[in-house]
Design a protein around this motif. Structure first.
Motif, mmCIF file in Angstrom:
data_model
loop_
_atom_site.group_PDB
_atom_site.id
_atom_site.type_symbol
_atom_site.label_atom_id
_atom_site.label_comp_id
_atom_site.label_asym_id
_atom_site.label_seq_id
_atom_site.Cartn_x
_atom_site.Cartn_y
_atom_site.Cartn_z
ATOM 1 N N ASP A 261 -6.207 -9.903 -32.495
ATOM 2 C CA ASP A 261 -6.065 -9.467 -31.105
ATOM 3 C C ASP A 261 -4.660 -8.894 -30.949
ATOM 4 O OD1 ASP A 261 -5.887 -9.085 -28.413
ATOM 5 O OD2 ASP A 261 -6.601 -11.069 -27.846
ATOM 6 N N LYS B 78 -8.994 -5.380 -30.486
ATOM 7 C CA LYS B 78 -9.402 -6.161 -31.655
ATOM 8 C C LYS B 78 -9.409 -5.278 -32.913
ATOM 9 C CE LYS B 78 -10.320 -10.141 -29.656
ATOM 10 N NZ LYS B 78 -11.673 -10.674 -29.562
ATOM 11 N N LYS C 9 -3.919 -13.929 -33.154
ATOM 12 C CA LYS C 9 -3.178 -13.086 -32.209
ATOM 13 C C LYS C 9 -1.978 -12.456 -32.904
ATOM 14 C CE LYS C 9 -4.409 -15.278 -27.829
ATOM 15 N NZ LYS C 9 -5.039 -14.039 -27.304
#
Length: 247
Positions: free
Chosen positions: A67, A72, A8
């Motif tokens: 992410d 993505k 992330k």
């Protein structure tokens, strides 16, 4: 198929040293995503998570799906910088990967079965000359490492790139005659080899030297007969070339 990991990230609208220091104070590491003919995107990732990924190994050969606020980005890490004193990440670079892209990458070399090598059993030491290989392959076919089997190496012998079988679709960018692994002789090995060679040569030369000593020198007079030896038989011929000429 290469394993894809998740990571992330948060968008980092501001750039510069001041903004980067502010991210680090907040427990995040500044970074950038670039490549694939798209503009670069500045990001930041969690410091603890990134540190764990780096320390786990193979960070630079692992594909990530980043992410970024719901979108993505398939990437591969290309570089990271660590603090020289405290050893924590300061910055990280990711390169975008297009579908079916081919990249150049450095992959670790793992030496296996070295403990069974004849040279190691005789006291030699494994010397890994190349710890990684530069390869070219598709992003879906990145090997985690390349194996080099050292089980057949004797002292003084080496494994070269030509002795390694690469996975299908993987091309090496390292020269073919590059030495990867060699078995180094133990201390005193050279002296032992010279001493053994000298001993073998001395054993071969000794009988020849004895034979030479037993043979009379060229032109030397025949040895006198041993005491008590029988006199020559009557009418026996004189030795060739040794008797008086008839007058």
């Amino acid at each position: 198929m290469a394993t894809v990991m998740e990571l992330k990230a948060t968008a980092r609208p501001k750039s510069g040293k001041g903004a980067a220091r502010a991210e680090r104070r907040a427990g995040r590491v500044p970074g950038v995503i670039y490549g694939n003919n798209q503009p670069p995107v500045t990001i930041s990732v969690n410091d603890r998570e990134l540190r764990q990924r780096i320390l786990a190994g193979r960070f630079l050969t692992t594909i990530y799906d980043i992410d970024l606020e719901g979108k993505k980005h398939r990437v591969i890490p290309r570089d990271f910088h660590l603090d020289p004193v405290r050893d924590f990440p300061l910055h990280v670079d990711f390169m975008r990967l297009g579908e079916g892209a081919t990249i150049r990458i450095s992959v670790p070399l793992h030496v296996v079965n070295s403990e069974t090598a004849p040279g190691v059993k005789r006291g030699g030491t494994v010397n890994v000359v190349a710890h990684a290989l530069d390869l070219e392959c598709s992003v879906d076919n990145i090997p985690q490492y390349i194996e080099a089997d050292a089980s057949g190496l004797e002292i003084g012998y080496s494994l070269h790139l030509t002795d390694i079988k690469l996975p299908a679709g993987v091309k090496s960018l390292t020269r073919e005659d590059a030495t990867l692994v060699t078995i180094v002789p133990p201390s005193g090995y050279a002296e032992e080899q010279r001493a053994a060679a000298a001993a073998a040569a001395g054993g071969t030369a000794a009988p020849a030297a004895g034979a030479a000593a037993a043979a009379p020198a060229a032109g030397a007079a025949p040895a006198a007969p041993a005491a008590g030896a029988a006199a020559p038989a009557a009418g026996a011929k004189a030795p060739a070339g040794g008797g008086d000429k008839k007058k």
